[in-house]
Design an enzyme around this catalytic site. Structure first.
Site, PDB file in Angstrom:
ATOM      1  N   PRO A  58     -13.388 -53.659  48.133  1.00  0.00           N
ATOM      2  CG  PRO A  58     -13.282 -51.833  49.709  1.00  0.00           C
ATOM      3  CD  PRO A  58     -12.390 -52.927  48.927  1.00  0.00           C
ATOM      4  CD  GLU A  59     -13.090 -52.743  41.961  1.00  0.00           C
ATOM      5  OE1 GLU A  59     -13.858 -52.157  41.143  1.00  0.00           O
ATOM      6  OE2 GLU A  59     -12.333 -53.437  42.124  1.00  0.00           O
TER       7      GLU A  59
END
Length: 274
Positions: free
Chosen positions: A2-3
């Site tokens: 998750p960015e």
DNA sequence: CATCAACCCTGAGAGC
DNA sequence: TGCTCTCAGGGTTGAT
């Protein structure tokens, strides 16, 4: 995973399936997933809450509930959120399951799946206490070339760890930092206060370009965790050690910076100013 | 203020 | 096959 682009993709995907539903029970399958309040209180407080909206701030998914409650979810390294129809069926690595009820009684559930157990969930009426310390949104109005230049000057840190510092700028992670530095032709170890106004403008533009590209491709899917995104096809340096630079053909190098892998082109991103 | 190591975890892939 | 080692998209904490 998750960015910023991946978290944005998750928030957009689940939002239409959550808004208007009521949470009728919480099954906590890994207690440490709940950052606050204590598990028992969490269950009591979330029970009966209706979902008003889903958004993103930095790498947090923000689920706004009635009674001024907010469910904040940080996916950390391996978290994911999915809404599924019907009665609860727990999959391997599901850490939190919320049973949902629609207006006509339709049953569905929100599953927080997280292999590595680093992900965390907060239930709070003061989300700003958690989100308030974060830096500006890189796709927001506050993040301008001028802001970036001025704030790079105020610090004397290597660019890579500074871009990863969520108190400086919120949402950029290891992949998109490497990609942005390559586009901007800046070495990951370049000191922030040595960056010129022109270079800062290039970095500003590069950060926005990679994040917008990531969102457009529904994020990146890497390793064994396929998440549906396609952006990994367009990586210029990340995960491409020893392969040719798309700009000059020299071989991509990988070094260790602040305990993370940093990929760069030694020709396009020289440490010494030309 | 900045840097660094340890820690929180599981699983894949490489090398032997 | 199976063992050991390293690595992974993130972030906190405590020491220096």
């Amino acid at each position: 995973m998750p960015e910023l682009p991946e978290v944005e993709t998750v928030a957009r995907r689940i939002e239409p399936h959550l808004v208007g539903r009521t949470i009728v029970s919480a099954d906590i399958r890994w207690a440490r997933t709940i950052a606050m309040p204590a598990p028992k209180k969490f269950q009591e407080q979330i029970n009966g809450r209706r979902v008003l909206g889903v958004s993103r701030r930095a790498k947090y998914v923000v689920i706004r509930l009635d009674h001024r409650c907010n469910l904040l979810v940080h996916l950390r390294m391996s978290g994911d959120l999915n809404v599924k129809k019907g009665k609860i069926i727990a999959e391997k690595h599901d850490r939190l399951l919320l049973t949902l009820r629609g207006k006509r009684g339709e049953e569905s559930f929100l599953a927080f799946n997280d292999v590595r157990k680093f992900g965390r969930v907060w239930l709070t009426d003061q989300p700003e206490k958690i989100l308030g310390k974060l830096g500006p949104e890189p796709l927001g109005a506050d993040f301008t070339p001028q802001w970036l230049y001025e704030n790079l000057q105020k610090k004397k840190r290597a660019l890579k760890p500074l871009l990863l510092d969520q108190h400086f700028l919120a949402g950029v992670g290891n992949i998109y930092a490497d990609e942005a530095l390559h586009i901007a032709k800046l070495h990951p170890l370049r000191l922030s206060n040595s960056v010129t106004r022109k270079e800062a403008a290039a970095l500003h533009r590069a950060v926005q370009t990679v994040l917008i590209g990531g969102i457009r491709n529904s994020g990146s899917s890497i390793d064994w965790m396929y998440r549906g995104g396609e952006h990994q096809k367009y990586f210029r340096v990340y995960g491409r050690e020893g392969k040719p630079c798309p700009r000059c053909g020299d071989l991509i190098q990988k070094i260790r910076v602040a305990q993370r892998g940093a990929h760069f082109c030694p020709t396009c991103q020289p440490l010494e100013r030309k």
